[in-house]
Write an enzyme that holds these catalytic residues in place. Structure first.
Site, PDB file in Angstrom:
ATOM      1  N   PHE A 308      37.464  49.528  34.638  1.00 44.23           N
ATOM      2  CA  PHE A 308      38.398  48.552  35.187  1.00 44.23           C
ATOM      3  C   PHE A 308      38.810  47.483  34.176  1.00 44.23           C
ATOM      4  O   PHE A 308      38.006  47.007  33.382  1.00 44.23           O
ATOM      5  CB  PHE A 308      37.781  47.881  36.418  1.00 44.23           C
ATOM      6  CG  PHE A 308      37.275  48.860  37.443  1.00 44.23           C
ATOM      7  CD1 PHE A 308      38.152  49.723  38.083  1.00 44.23           C
ATOM      8  CD2 PHE A 308      35.930  48.939  37.748  1.00 44.23           C
ATOM      9  CE1 PHE A 308      37.693  50.635  39.029  1.00 44.23           C
ATOM     10  CE2 PHE A 308      35.461  49.850  38.686  1.00 44.23           C
ATOM     11  CZ  PHE A 308      36.341  50.703  39.324  1.00 44.23           C
ATOM     12  N   ASP A 310      40.241  44.216  35.137  1.00 45.90           N
ATOM     13  CA  ASP A 310      40.499  43.500  36.386  1.00 45.90           C
ATOM     14  C   ASP A 310      41.659  42.518  36.322  1.00 45.90           C
ATOM     15  O   ASP A 310      42.394  42.354  37.299  1.00 45.90           O
ATOM     16  CB  ASP A 310      39.234  42.748  36.818  1.00 45.90           C
ATOM     17  CG  ASP A 310      38.104  43.687  37.190  1.00 45.90           C
ATOM     18  OD1 ASP A 310      38.385  44.722  37.810  1.00 45.90           O
ATOM     19  OD2 ASP A 310      36.945  43.390  36.856  1.00 45.90           O
ATOM     20  N   GLY A 315      44.223  40.839  38.886  1.00 48.36           N
ATOM     21  CA  GLY A 315      44.508  39.416  38.708  1.00 48.36           C
ATOM     22  C   GLY A 315      43.326  38.555  39.108  1.00 48.36           C
ATOM     23  O   GLY A 315      42.831  38.654  40.233  1.00 48.36           O
ATOM     24  N   ARG A 318      44.699  35.972  41.759  1.00 48.43           N
ATOM     25  CA  ARG A 318      44.853  36.592  43.082  1.00 48.43           C
ATOM     26  C   ARG A 318      43.500  36.842  43.733  1.00 48.43           C
ATOM     27  O   ARG A 318      43.394  36.887  44.964  1.00 48.43           O
ATOM     28  CB  ARG A 318      45.602  37.919  42.958  1.00 48.43           C
ATOM     29  CG  ARG A 318      47.087  37.787  42.706  1.00 48.43           C
ATOM     30  CD  ARG A 318      47.783  39.119  42.961  1.00 48.43           C
ATOM     31  NE  ARG A 318      49.182  39.059  42.584  1.00 48.43           N
ATOM     32  CZ  ARG A 318      49.653  39.414  41.404  1.00 48.43           C
ATOM     33  NH1 ARG A 318      48.816  39.851  40.489  1.00 48.43           N
ATOM     34  NH2 ARG A 318      50.935  39.342  41.126  1.00 48.43           N
ATOM     35  N   SER A 319      42.484  37.053  42.929  1.00 50.16           N
ATOM     36  CA  SER A 319      41.156  37.367  43.450  1.00 50.16           C
ATOM     37  C   SER A 319      40.277  36.131  43.598  1.00 50.16           C
ATOM     38  O   SER A 319      39.097  36.255  43.939  1.00 50.16           O
ATOM     39  CB  SER A 319      40.461  38.372  42.523  1.00 50.16           C
ATOM     40  OG  SER A 319      41.269  39.520  42.332  1.00 50.16           O
ATOM     41  N   LEU A 395      36.020  40.274  42.422  1.00 51.44           N
ATOM     42  CA  LEU A 395      36.665  41.557  42.159  1.00 51.44           C
ATOM     43  C   LEU A 395      35.771  42.651  42.720  1.00 51.44           C
ATOM     44  O   LEU A 395      34.793  43.058  42.092  1.00 51.44           O
ATOM     45  CB  LEU A 395      36.879  41.778  40.665  1.00 51.44           C
ATOM     46  CG  LEU A 395      38.069  41.102  39.953  1.00 51.44           C
ATOM     47  CD1 LEU A 395      39.397  41.443  40.602  1.00 51.44           C
ATOM     48  CD2 LEU A 395      37.886  39.613  39.870  1.00 51.44           C
ATOM     49  N   TYR A 398      31.749  42.326  42.579  1.00 54.35           N
ATOM     50  CA  TYR A 398      31.257  41.304  41.667  1.00 54.35           C
ATOM     51  C   TYR A 398      32.006  39.984  41.827  1.00 54.35           C
ATOM     52  O   TYR A 398      33.207  39.966  42.103  1.00 54.35           O
ATOM     53  CB  TYR A 398      31.360  41.772  40.217  1.00 54.35           C
ATOM     54  CG  TYR A 398      30.213  42.665  39.806  1.00 54.35           C
ATOM     55  CD1 TYR A 398      28.931  42.148  39.652  1.00 54.35           C
ATOM     56  CD2 TYR A 398      30.406  44.024  39.584  1.00 54.35           C
ATOM     57  CE1 TYR A 398      27.878  42.956  39.291  1.00 54.35           C
ATOM     58  CE2 TYR A 398      29.352  44.845  39.220  1.00 54.35           C
ATOM     59  CZ  TYR A 398      28.091  44.307  39.073  1.00 54.35           C
ATOM     60  OH  TYR A 398      27.034  45.107  38.724  1.00 54.35           O
ATOM     61  N   HIS A 453      26.620  50.119  33.285  1.00 55.26           N
ATOM     62  CA  HIS A 453      27.997  49.728  32.967  1.00 55.26           C
ATOM     63  C   HIS A 453      27.988  48.403  32.210  1.00 55.26           C
ATOM     64  O   HIS A 453      26.966  47.733  32.108  1.00 55.26           O
ATOM     65  CB  HIS A 453      28.860  49.626  34.224  1.00 55.26           C
ATOM     66  CG  HIS A 453      28.423  48.578  35.197  1.00 55.26           C
ATOM     67  ND1 HIS A 453      27.342  48.729  36.032  1.00 55.26           N
ATOM     68  CD2 HIS A 453      28.929  47.347  35.477  1.00 55.26           C
ATOM     69  CE1 HIS A 453      27.196  47.658  36.789  1.00 55.26           C
ATOM     70  NE2 HIS A 453      28.142  46.787  36.470  1.00 55.26           N
ATOM     71  N   ASP A 621      51.959  30.004   8.820  1.00 58.88           N
ATOM     72  CA  ASP A 621      51.107  28.918   8.344  1.00 58.88           C
ATOM     73  C   ASP A 621      50.168  28.417   9.423  1.00 58.88           C
ATOM     74  O   ASP A 621      49.519  27.406   9.248  1.00 58.88           O
ATOM     75  CB  ASP A 621      51.976  27.751   7.857  1.00 58.88           C
ATOM     76  CG  ASP A 621      52.780  27.138   8.978  1.00 58.88           C
ATOM     77  OD1 ASP A 621      52.963  25.912   8.975  1.00 58.88           O
ATOM     78  OD2 ASP A 621      53.235  27.896   9.842  1.00 58.88           O
TER      79      ASP A 621
END
EC number: 1.4.3.21
Length: 655
Positions: A308, A310, A315, A318-319, A395, A398, A453, A621
């Site tokens: 994912f 996320d 978003g 949004r979450s 999300l 989590y 993961h 620069d």
């Protein structure tokens, strides 16, 4: 006559308020969001089928113009930058990009995007996709064959990434879970079933029911706490902080806080007060979370696609969730709302998605006891009090707790806490003694595997230390042998010294932390202290950042090439803010931080001069992007909600 007078007073009050608190980087107001939506719907796009708003945000104004307008010198203050909105909509099966001038109410740019990747999914699309399997006859039969009650089934659509397909469509795969009275949905997967859904047509295009596994037990998995929140405060200073519009002022800091659907909290134009000159000195122009990468390490058919990104796919804003007093934020917190555009383009208010509070670290930011003054023991110090800006984004399973912490010593601490619940895989194993094959994770309960993961979070940090013209300096610690013992009159054989190297190209700006002893400095070579030292900030990782272990030719890694280095520094480009590319869903790795860095633009400070590069103005620069990615530790030994993994970095001012 009275009506005219009242109207005049109202207009004058509005103009005065706007002028007093306005900031060029203010998020779009609900009125501006609705105005943008109205203009788009009145255009030719309003006649197309299934018009859906996927992105609606302030178009990043010209940085030079913003800084000139914010300059304290009133004689050189230009008009404020034009308010423009950047819009991405889907209509008629195509992705349309528009720029709306909110002053003239006109569309100043409109084009069809034909590159790889798609805009983020809307919540209405995810909701519809979650309900689709429940009415799909083959799925209903699979549930019936398992002797389950379909009214207790919840399905969750997951993004699918990209695996070399020449042609892609907007697609999700739904995995389903059996509640049966449990509120911890993710702990009871119905293993073996995968439902592939075309998002545009909202139809099932592929269905797989390959095997069955026992459902994990629902007993003992309730994540809800039974204790009432305990009132707590931070015993903070007596000065407090002030919030005027989106501007925050506290102690020796002033900065701008915003909120967007994609990034969530954004911090802009952060400056710290110089106690000698009583003037604010610039530190950071822009900062926010840029992208996540969460690849699961199970290559089987039901799990391989779970990689994912996320922020680009869903978003963070949004979450974002409503912060709970006494749980998420202390008693002394001030709460702030955010506004985003819904799928129909209408402004939606998100209540209490940010909080600001003073925090007592219950330690000393500085202290010293001096015992070498005859007859005296002198102790002095200062309490570790800081200001925190917080949000929480949920999300799926989590919850990310994102903190921006400002210290009185001029440091900025960026921290992420990861909590929530595990996304698990059902198995027939009930004991480790039974496991004979690779389960790609850890048996954490009977019939329950927590799959290995990673969680990578990448930040976009546009530092402007004491103004433009910043450079990246690597201060390397090198061991030196003492060769001339007679000259030094020393019995030492070695010592270490600092060798400073200025990054000249973007390739030099790719840094692997931990490979050698080095401090990373963002300096302004045009600014010197009275002693002649260069003014700058340094990055202080509080934990050793991790890099991706996936092979370079693995498709998830091709998409998330920005995880190969924990620190990237590139030349400034206002359009390059999203490490995974602007269109993350089903992206192919041909846009994003790794691609931008590969151009290897010369970026050392030249004490002046500019050039045009690509679509935007890139300053040869000025080094103005500092993106660091880091990972939450791999593997698990228990449920995520019972422990917490913390990452933070500190940007420490030195002079």
């Amino acid at each position: 006559m009275n009506t005219h007078i009242l109207t005049l007073v109202f207009l004058l009050q509005c103009a005065f308020t706007f002028g007093l608190h306005f900031h060029p980087l203010d998020p779009l107001t609900p009125q501006e969001i609705n105005k943008t939506s109205f203009i788009v719907k009145k255009s030719h796009l309003g006649n197309l089928k299934d018009l859906t708003f996927h992105y609606l945000d302030l178009e990043e104004p010209n940085k030079t113009h913003v800084l000139q307008w914010l300059s304290p010198n009133p004689s050189k203050k230009p008009p404020p930058p034009r308010r423009r909105s950047l819009v991405v909509v889907r209509a008629g099966g195509q992705t349309h990009e528009l720029i709306i001038d909110l002053t003239t109410s006109k569309i100043v740019s409109s084009r069809i995007y034909t590159g790889h990747g798609f805009p983020s999914l809307t919540f209405i699309e995810l909701f519809r996709a979650s309900k689709l399997p429940l009415t799909y006859p083959p799925f209903k039969k699979s549930i019936l064959d398992r002797a389950l009650n379909i009214s207790e089934v919840s399905c969750i659509p997951f993004t699918v990434g990209w695996y070399g397909e020449i042609t892609t469509r907007r697609e999700v795969k739904a995995s389903c879970f059996y509640r049966d009275g449990s509120v911890n949905v993710f702990t009871r997967p119905i293993e073996g079933i995968t439902v592939t859904i075309d998002v545009d047509s909202m139809q099932v295009v592929k269905y797989s029911d390959r095997f069955r596994k026992p459902l994990p037990d629902k007993e003992g998995n309730d994540f809800r706490t039974k204790h009432k929140p305990f009132p707590f405060s931070c015993n903070v200073s007596d000065t407090g902080f002030k919030i005027l519009g989106n501007r925050v002022k506290w102690a020796n800091w002033k900065f701008h806080v915003g909120f967007t659907a994609r990034a969530g909290v954004t911090i802009s134009t952060a400056s710290v007060l110089d106690p000698r000159t009583k003037r604010f000195r610039r530190v950071m122009y822009r900062g926010h979370v840029s992208e996540t990468f969460v690849p699961y390490m199970d290559p089987t058919y039901e799990w391989y696609y779970r990689t994912f990104m996320d922020i680009g796919e869903f978003g963070f804003g949004r979450s974002a969730v409503n912060l709970q007093p006494l749980i998420d934020c202390p008693q002394n917190a001030a709460f702030l709302d955010g506004h985003v555009a819904g799928p129909d383009g209408t402004a939606q208010r998100m209540t209490n998605v940010m909080c600001v509070f003073e925090k007592n670290g219950y330690g000393a930011s500085f202290r010293h006891t001096e015992i070498n003054v005859p007859g005296q023991v002198i102790t002095s110090g200062e309490a570790d009090i800081s200001l925190v800006v917080r949000m929480v984004a949920t999300l799926g399973n989590y919850d990310y707790i994102v903190d921006w912490e400002f210290k009185k010593n001029g440091a900025i601490r960026v921290g992420v806490d990861l909590t929530g619940v595990l996304e698990v895989k059902a198995t027939s194993y009930t004991s480790n003694d039974q496991i004979t094959d690779n389960v790609y994770g850890t048996l954490v309960a009977k019939n329950t595997i927590a799959v290995n993961h990673d969680h990578y979070l990448t930040y976009y940090l546009d530092l402007d230390v004491d103004g433009n013209g910043n450079s990246l300096v690597k201060a390397k610690l090198r061991t030196v042998r003492v060769t001339d013992v007679n000259k030094t009159s020393s019995r030492r054989k070695s010592y270490w010294t600092v060798v400073k190297e200025t990054a000249k190209t973007e390739a030099d700006g790719r840094v692997r932390l931990g490979s050698e002893p080095v401090e990373l400095l963002i300096v302004n070579p045009k600014k010197k202290t009275k002693l002649g030292n260069t003014v700058g900030y340094r990055l202080i990782p509080e934990h050793l950042p991790a890099t991706s272990l996936l092979t370079d030719d693995d498709y998830p890694e091709i998409r998330a090439g920005y995880t190969k280095y924990p620190v990237w520094v590139t030349a400034y480009n206002r359009s390059e803010r999203w490490a995974g590319g602007f269109y993350s869903d089903r992206s192919r790795g041909d846009d994003g931080l790794a691609v931008w860095s590969s151009r290897n633009i010369f970026m050392v400070c030249l004490m002046g001069g500019q050039e045009q590069r690509d679509r935007e103005q890139r300053h040869s620069d000025v080094v103005q992007r500092w993106v660091s990615s880091h990972s939450i530790p791999r593997g698990f030994s228990g449920y995520a909600h019972s422990s917490r993994w913390i990452y933070s970095s500190t940007f420490q001012f030195f002079r």
